[in-house]
Design a protein around this motif. Structure first.
Motif, PDB file in Angstrom:
ATOM      1  N   PHE A 107       0.830  -1.203   0.000  1.00  0.00           N
ATOM      2  CA  PHE A 107       0.000   0.000   0.000  1.00  0.00           C
ATOM      3  C   PHE A 107       0.868   1.257   0.000  1.00  0.00           C
ATOM      4  N   LYS A 108       0.298   2.330  -0.498  1.00  0.00           N
ATOM      5  CA  LYS A 108       1.007   3.610  -0.492  1.00  0.00           C
ATOM      6  C   LYS A 108       1.139   4.146   0.933  1.00  0.00           C
ATOM      7  N   GLU A 109       0.166   3.791   1.765  1.00  0.00           N
ATOM      8  CA  GLU A 109       0.185   4.229   3.155  1.00  0.00           C
ATOM      9  C   GLU A 109       1.050   3.282   3.993  1.00  0.00           C
ATOM     10  N   THR A 110       1.691   3.832   5.040  1.00  0.00           N
ATOM     11  CA  THR A 110       2.407   2.997   6.006  1.00  0.00           C
ATOM     12  C   THR A 110       1.444   2.583   7.107  1.00  0.00           C
ATOM     13  N   ILE A 111       1.413   1.284   7.384  1.00  0.00           N
ATOM     14  CA  ILE A 111       0.488   0.753   8.393  1.00  0.00           C
ATOM     15  C   ILE A 111       1.324   0.348   9.598  1.00  0.00           C
ATOM     16  N   SER A 112       1.152   1.060  10.685  1.00  0.00           N
ATOM     17  CA  SER A 112       2.032   0.883  11.845  1.00  0.00           C
ATOM     18  C   SER A 112       1.579  -0.227  12.774  1.00  0.00           C
ATOM     19  N   GLU A 113       0.334  -0.678  12.635  1.00  0.00           N
ATOM     20  CA  GLU A 113      -0.177  -1.713  13.509  1.00  0.00           C
ATOM     21  C   GLU A 113      -0.481  -2.975  12.702  1.00  0.00           C
ATOM     22  N   ASP A 114      -0.862  -4.020  13.450  1.00  0.00           N
ATOM     23  CA  ASP A 114      -1.294  -5.221  12.752  1.00  0.00           C
ATOM     24  C   ASP A 114      -2.492  -4.889  11.883  1.00  0.00           C
ATOM     25  N   PHE A 115      -2.482  -5.475  10.702  1.00  0.00           N
ATOM     26  CA  PHE A 115      -3.526  -5.160   9.734  1.00  0.00           C
ATOM     27  C   PHE A 115      -4.871  -5.702  10.223  1.00  0.00           C
ATOM     28  N   PRO A 116      -5.895  -4.868  10.336  1.00  0.00           N
ATOM     29  CA  PRO A 116      -7.191  -5.322  10.864  1.00  0.00           C
ATOM     30  C   PRO A 116      -8.018  -6.044   9.802  1.00  0.00           C
ATOM     31  N   MET A 117      -7.562  -7.222   9.409  1.00  0.00           N
ATOM     32  CA  MET A 117      -8.263  -7.988   8.386  1.00  0.00           C
ATOM     33  C   MET A 117      -8.365  -9.425   8.858  1.00  0.00           C
ATOM     34  N   LEU A 118      -9.525 -10.009   8.726  1.00  0.00           N
ATOM     35  CA  LEU A 118      -9.734 -11.385   9.164  1.00  0.00           C
ATOM     36  C   LEU A 118      -9.864 -12.311   7.966  1.00  0.00           C
ATOM     37  N   ASP A 119      -9.524 -13.604   8.183  1.00  0.00           N
ATOM     38  CA  ASP A 119      -9.769 -14.598   7.149  1.00  0.00           C
ATOM     39  C   ASP A 119     -11.272 -14.704   6.899  1.00  0.00           C
ATOM     40  N   THR A 120     -11.630 -15.039   5.694  1.00  0.00           N
ATOM     41  CA  THR A 120     -13.032 -15.301   5.352  1.00  0.00           C
ATOM     42  C   THR A 120     -13.094 -16.673   4.701  1.00  0.00           C
ATOM     43  N   ASN A 121     -14.306 -17.078   4.325  1.00  0.00           N
ATOM     44  CA  ASN A 121     -14.435 -18.345   3.605  1.00  0.00           C
ATOM     45  C   ASN A 121     -13.981 -18.217   2.162  1.00  0.00           C
ATOM     46  N   LEU A 122     -13.602 -16.999   1.746  1.00  0.00           N
ATOM     47  CA  LEU A 122     -13.176 -16.779   0.368  1.00  0.00           C
ATOM     48  C   LEU A 122     -11.658 -16.665   0.225  1.00  0.00           C
ATOM     49  N   TYR A 123     -10.983 -16.319   1.301  1.00  0.00           N
ATOM     50  CA  TYR A 123      -9.524 -16.231   1.211  1.00  0.00           C
ATOM     51  C   TYR A 123      -8.890 -16.345   2.595  1.00  0.00           C
ATOM     52  N   HIS A 124      -7.603 -16.731   2.575  1.00  0.00           N
ATOM     53  CA  HIS A 124      -6.783 -16.729   3.791  1.00  0.00           C
ATOM     54  C   HIS A 124      -5.859 -15.522   3.706  1.00  0.00           C
ATOM     55  N   PHE A 125      -5.751 -14.781   4.810  1.00  0.00           N
ATOM     56  CA  PHE A 125      -5.033 -13.506   4.795  1.00  0.00           C
ATOM     57  C   PHE A 125      -3.864 -13.526   5.763  1.00  0.00           C
ATOM     58  N   ASP A 126      -2.698 -13.050   5.285  1.00  0.00           N
ATOM     59  CA  ASP A 126      -1.530 -12.851   6.151  1.00  0.00           C
ATOM     60  C   ASP A 126      -1.001 -11.426   5.964  1.00  0.00           C
ATOM     61  N   TRP A 127      -0.593 -10.813   7.070  1.00  0.00           N
ATOM     62  CA  TRP A 127      -0.025  -9.462   7.014  1.00  0.00           C
ATOM     63  C   TRP A 127       1.401  -9.495   7.535  1.00  0.00           C
ATOM     64  N   ASP A 128       2.347  -9.062   6.688  1.00  0.00           N
ATOM     65  CA  ASP A 128       3.752  -8.963   7.072  1.00  0.00           C
ATOM     66  C   ASP A 128       4.031  -7.501   7.400  1.00  0.00           C
ATOM     67  N   LYS A 129       4.050  -7.186   8.702  1.00  0.00           N
ATOM     68  CA  LYS A 129       4.197  -5.796   9.126  1.00  0.00           C
ATOM     69  C   LYS A 129       5.549  -5.225   8.717  1.00  0.00           C
ATOM     70  N   THR A 130       6.612  -6.052   8.845  1.00  0.00           N
ATOM     71  CA  THR A 130       7.960  -5.579   8.512  1.00  0.00           C
ATOM     72  C   THR A 130       8.075  -5.234   7.032  1.00  0.00           C
ATOM     73  N   ALA A 131       7.584  -6.109   6.176  1.00  0.00           N
ATOM     74  CA  ALA A 131       7.656  -5.879   4.729  1.00  0.00           C
ATOM     75  C   ALA A 131       6.518  -5.002   4.227  1.00  0.00           C
ATOM     76  N   GLN A 132       5.548  -4.701   5.128  1.00  0.00           N
ATOM     77  CA  GLN A 132       4.368  -3.925   4.732  1.00  0.00           C
ATOM     78  C   GLN A 132       3.688  -4.575   3.515  1.00  0.00           C
ATOM     79  N   LYS A 133       3.463  -5.879   3.628  1.00  0.00           N
ATOM     80  CA  LYS A 133       2.908  -6.637   2.502  1.00  0.00           C
ATOM     81  C   LYS A 133       1.769  -7.520   2.977  1.00  0.00           C
ATOM     82  N   ALA A 134       0.679  -7.518   2.233  1.00  0.00           N
ATOM     83  CA  ALA A 134      -0.451  -8.404   2.502  1.00  0.00           C
ATOM     84  C   ALA A 134      -0.419  -9.562   1.515  1.00  0.00           C
ATOM     85  N   VAL A 135      -0.669 -10.770   2.021  1.00  0.00           N
ATOM     86  CA  VAL A 135      -0.678 -11.966   1.183  1.00  0.00           C
ATOM     87  C   VAL A 135      -2.029 -12.654   1.318  1.00  0.00           C
TER      88      VAL A 135
END
Length: 311
Positions: A235-263
């Motif tokens: 993202f263009k924005e810097t996210i300083s906290e854990d990403f507030p996103m939960l897994d759903t039945n449609l996808y599994h979500f991982d947040w890498d705070k150090t790399a600022q990358k969502a998978v």
């Protein structure tokens, strides 16, 4: 034993001093099936294959080859299997044809079978060449030719393309795929090349520390562990906290705070991506990068163990 089962491994254990190389493995190989044993160095792949070959004996458990154990049945089993190891030593000053003739003589086979094998492994143009002058890929194809001289029902290949360049590796794959299409031969392949297992094998067993982590077809393994597609975004924005996103039945979500990358790992890309993008918009975030790719066996191994296959 069911005639459709060429190998049956039942609760097999093998230790070397304090190392449990094989720790209670059980699996089957059916007629015409190509099965991969996949795992890092030290996972127990080679030890398991050596027990099937009769080189090692299990501490506990049972191994049936064509319905027979090695004890008192070695002659029949030797006729049933063909094998090729990581490296085969040849007599340098024999030609390809002469080398195959030597091994054919051990089986009581004639010139016709040697001709057939030379064609199978695509060494027609090299049949008069001395072995010492062969490339690594050509030597491995010669080893494969020796392995199939006796028309085995079961072919055992222990990391057969290790050290080969990509083109030579694909030549070996092509030969094996042709064998699969034209005969009912079964294959047990050990490898740490993910693409090799993906290209050749019907079923995959993932080993680690002598145990089976998971087994099944590639599609089923991947679907059971997050999905067939991986999408990585920043993202263009810097996210300083854990990403507030939960897994759903449609996808599994991982947040890498150090790399600022969502998978994201998805099976249904259309529905899952729509939901994710809607969530991003609601949070007022702007995408900087977006990369989509197919899930690989290495991704699967990371999910199961927390480390890469080659570590």
């Amino acid at each position: 034993m069911n005639q459709d089962i060429v190998v049956k491994v039942e609760n097999v254990f093998k230790s070397f001093k304090t190392v449990k190389a094989v720790n209670g493995l059980s699996f089957e190989i059916k007629a015409g099936e190509f099965l991969a044993l996949l795992g890092p160095n030290g996972a127990g792949k080679t030890t398991m294959v050596e027990m099937i070959e009769g080189i090692q004996q299990p501490d506990r458990g049972k191994i049936l080859i064509g319905g027979k154990e090695w004890k008192n049945n070695s002659k029949e089993i030797h006729q049933f299997i063909g094998l090729s190891l990581q490296e085969t030593r040849f007599i340098d000053k024999l030609t390809v044809r002469e080398t195959l003739n030597v091994f054919a003589g051990l089986y009581g086979l004639n010139k016709k079978r040697v001709d057939e094998v030379i064609e199978i492994v695509s060494l027609e143009e090299k049949q008069k060449a001395y072995v010492v002058n062969l490339s690594g890929g050509q030597r491995q194809r010669l080893a494969l030719g020796i392995a199939v001289l006796n028309n085995p029902k079961l072919l055992l290949l222990d990391e057969p393309t290790t050290g080969l360049d990509p083109n030579a590796r694909r030549e070996v794959w092509h030969i094996l795929q042709k064998m699969k299409n034209e005969s009912n031969i079964s294959l047990l392949l050990t490898t740490h090349y993910m693409e090799e297992a993906e290209q050749l094998c019907d079923n995959i067993i993932i080993l680690d520390h002598g145990k089976i982590l998971q087994e099944g077809t590639l599609d089923k393994l991947i679907e059971a562990n997050g999905g067939k597609e991986i999408i990585e975004v920043t993202f263009k924005e810097t996210i300083s906290e854990d990403f507030p996103m939960l897994d759903t039945n449609l996808y599994h979500f991982d947040w890498d705070k150090t790399a600022q990358k969502a998978v994201l790992k998805l099976n249904d890309v259309d529905a899952g991506l729509k939901m994710f993008m809607s969530s991003i918009e609601q949070k007022g975030l702007t995408l900087s990068t977006f990369v989509s790719r197919k899930t690989t066996l290495d991704d699967l191994f990371i999910t199961l163990t927390g480390r890469h296959l080659h570590e």
